[in-house]
Design an enzyme around this catalytic site. Structure first.
Site, PDB file in Angstrom:
ATOM      1  N   SER A  60       0.847  -1.189   0.000  1.00  0.00           N
ATOM      2  CA  SER A  60       0.000   0.000   0.000  1.00  0.00           C
ATOM      3  C   SER A  60       0.880   1.235   0.000  1.00  0.00           C
ATOM      4  CB  SER A  60      -0.903  -0.017   1.245  1.00  0.00           C
ATOM      5  OG  SER A  60      -1.531   1.238   1.402  1.00  0.00           O
ATOM      6  N   GLY A 105       4.232   3.981   3.276  1.00  0.00           N
ATOM      7  CA  GLY A 105       3.795   2.774   2.576  1.00  0.00           C
ATOM      8  C   GLY A 105       3.941   1.586   3.498  1.00  0.00           C
ATOM      9  N   LYS A 106       3.429   0.452   3.094  1.00  0.00           N
ATOM     10  CA  LYS A 106       3.637  -0.769   3.881  1.00  0.00           C
ATOM     11  C   LYS A 106       3.323  -1.959   2.998  1.00  0.00           C
ATOM     12  CE  LYS A 106       4.646  -1.807   8.280  1.00  0.00           C
ATOM     13  NZ  LYS A 106       5.416  -1.028   9.244  1.00  0.00           N
ATOM     14  N   GLY A 107       3.960  -3.080   3.276  1.00  0.00           N
ATOM     15  CA  GLY A 107       3.707  -4.288   2.506  1.00  0.00           C
ATOM     16  C   GLY A 107       3.546  -5.474   3.425  1.00  0.00           C
TER      17      GLY A 107
END
Ligand code: NAD
Length: 417
Positions: A60, A105-107
């Site tokens: 994201s 962001g992040k994953g």
């Protein structure tokens, strides 16, 4: 742990709570409540027996108004699209609070790494890096470690990216091993900022951290380092836990010896002749400082009524549900919010990226000094805002500071005619 609170809804509620105190157009606030884009994809990798397995993965990119998207990658069977969206939003506000030039962001990959061999995890990680390649980059989106990922996975992602791009780009990812372009002090940074945040808060409250009793939930990277550094400041770490349960010793643990026991046996339980306690018992112990350092939603509203700590420093992201937060505010418990307390991780990631861009290494002493300056400055800013606006708690104050900065960056960019 409550299964009910959706972390993405929690994030949106936190933004709404702060927006009440800000004179910002509703249209801009709406923009700051949802990600700009989310990659949702399949990763197919080969198992050691030659069979193929497919898992879901997400990245994201929440907001890039202040700089490249920045945030970790988590491997956990409970990873969902909404969890990743929430975590990416918290990164935006975290970077803004400590005033570093990043968006958020992040994953995550919905997988239990304990079910896979190192070779399978390498295949999985390289498959994710291949999917991420078009959307990440030193000036675009810079991933980092999170739960169940570390230097090894970061090195694989960097190697895959550099191979596919036919270049060297150490700044495409942070949290690397030192020889691959990592920074001194990165591994300790999250626990260090949590400790500094707790120290500043105790100071502000007119209390001593020396001699304070501490309970730490979660004894991984963030929790075990915070425990050790709090012990160094003279606090008594009387209880710690991990997913296998907790241990308690009223006279205080040798936290590094507990860590060595966990490294050897895989769990904190069974350390010496310490009394065993459950995670809920740990969270409701009568202590001066509670450090939740595991996962989201560790404390819900029910449990919050039994919390007996005076101060909570959130090393984990989102460990209190919004309802729990309301209960704790009502009960006068001082909560040092995650977006500030654990910001040391991303701050030293930023130092790593700066060193990568400069192709120049800083000493650990310099890293720790710069981190301390950033955390103490950020704390001053939060307290000024809290006191000037008579805000209900430090979380709302932190969001007010952060949202204002992100909204300013958006507005200064202007609109297309
Ligand atoms: P980690 O995997 O190293 O450690 C997590 C720990 O939590 C492990 O000891 C695990 O056993 C324990 N745990 C899991 N479920 C638990 C439960 N129900 N009860 C008690 N313990 C439980 O992960 P980490 O990197 O230390 O991250 C922990 C938290 O800190 C996460 O919320 C993460 O997003 C946040 N965080 C980490 C960093 C970082 O740099 N590592 C930075 C910012 C925020």
């Amino acid at each position: 742990m409550s299964e009910e609170a959706n972390p993405f809804e929690s994030l949106q509620e936190q933004i709404d709570d702060a927006a009440v105190y800000l004179d910002i157009d509703d249209g801009v606030i709406d923009r700051l409540k949802s990600p700009e884009r989310v990659l949702e994809t399949n990763l197919t990798f080969e198992r050691d027996d030659g069979s193929l397995k497919t898992v879901r993965a997400y990245r994201s990119q929440f907001n890039g108004d202040r700089g490249p998207y920045k945030g970790g990658i988590r491997y956990h069977p409970g990873v969902t699209r909404d969890e990743v969206k929430a975590l990416s939003g918290w990164m935006v506000y975290k970077c803004a609070i400590v005033d570093i030039p990043y968006g958020g962001g992040k994953g995550g990959i919905a997988v239990d790494p304990a079910d896979h061999s190192p070779a399978e995890l390498e295949g999985l990680t390289r498959a994710f890096a291949t999917e991420l390649r078009p959307i990440i980059g030193e000036d675009r989106d810079i991933p980092a470690p999170d739960v169940n990922t570390g230097q090894r996975e970061m090195n694989w992602i960097k190697d895959t990216y550099e191979t596919l791009e036919n270049t060297t780009a150490p700044g495409v990812i942070t949290g690397k091993a030192i020889d691959s372009g990592g920074s001194a002090g990165r591994v300790e940074a999250t626990g260090r900022s949590t400790t500094l945040a707790a120290r500043e808060t105790f100071d502000w409250l007119g209390r001593e951290i020396e001699g304070a009793t501490v309970a730490v939930q979660g004894y991984g990277n963030a929790g075990s380092v915070a425990a050790a550094l709090l012990e160094d400041l003279g606090a008594d770490v009387v209880a710690v836990s991990d997913s296998s349960g907790g241990i308690h010793d009223g006279s205080g643990f040798d936290t590094r010896a507990v860590k060595a026991h966990k490294t050897e046996t895989g769990a904190v339980s069974g350390y010496g002749d310490a009394e065993s306690i459950t995670n809920d018992e740990l969270l409701t112990l009568d202590v001066d400082l509670l450090v939740p350092a595991a996962l989201e939603n560790a404390v819900d509203a029910d449990l919050a009524t039994d919390v007996d700590a005076d101060v909570i420093a959130e090393a984990a992201n989102g460990p209190l549900t919004p309802d729990a937060d309301d209960v704790l505010t009502e009960r006068g418990v001082t909560v040092v919010p995650d977006v500030f307390a654990n910001a040391g991780g991303v701050t030293v990631s930023y130092f790593e990226w700066v060193q990568n861009r400069q192709r120049f290494h800083w000493t650990e002493e310099r890293v720790n000094e710069e981190l301390e300056r950033i955390i103490t400055d950020a704390f001053e800013g939060i307290i000024e805002t809290y006191e000037a606006n008579d805000l209900p708690n430090l979380r709302t104050a932190a969001y007010v500071v952060a949202i204002e900065r992100v909204a300013d960056a958006y507005e200064q960019g202007g609109n297309w005619p």
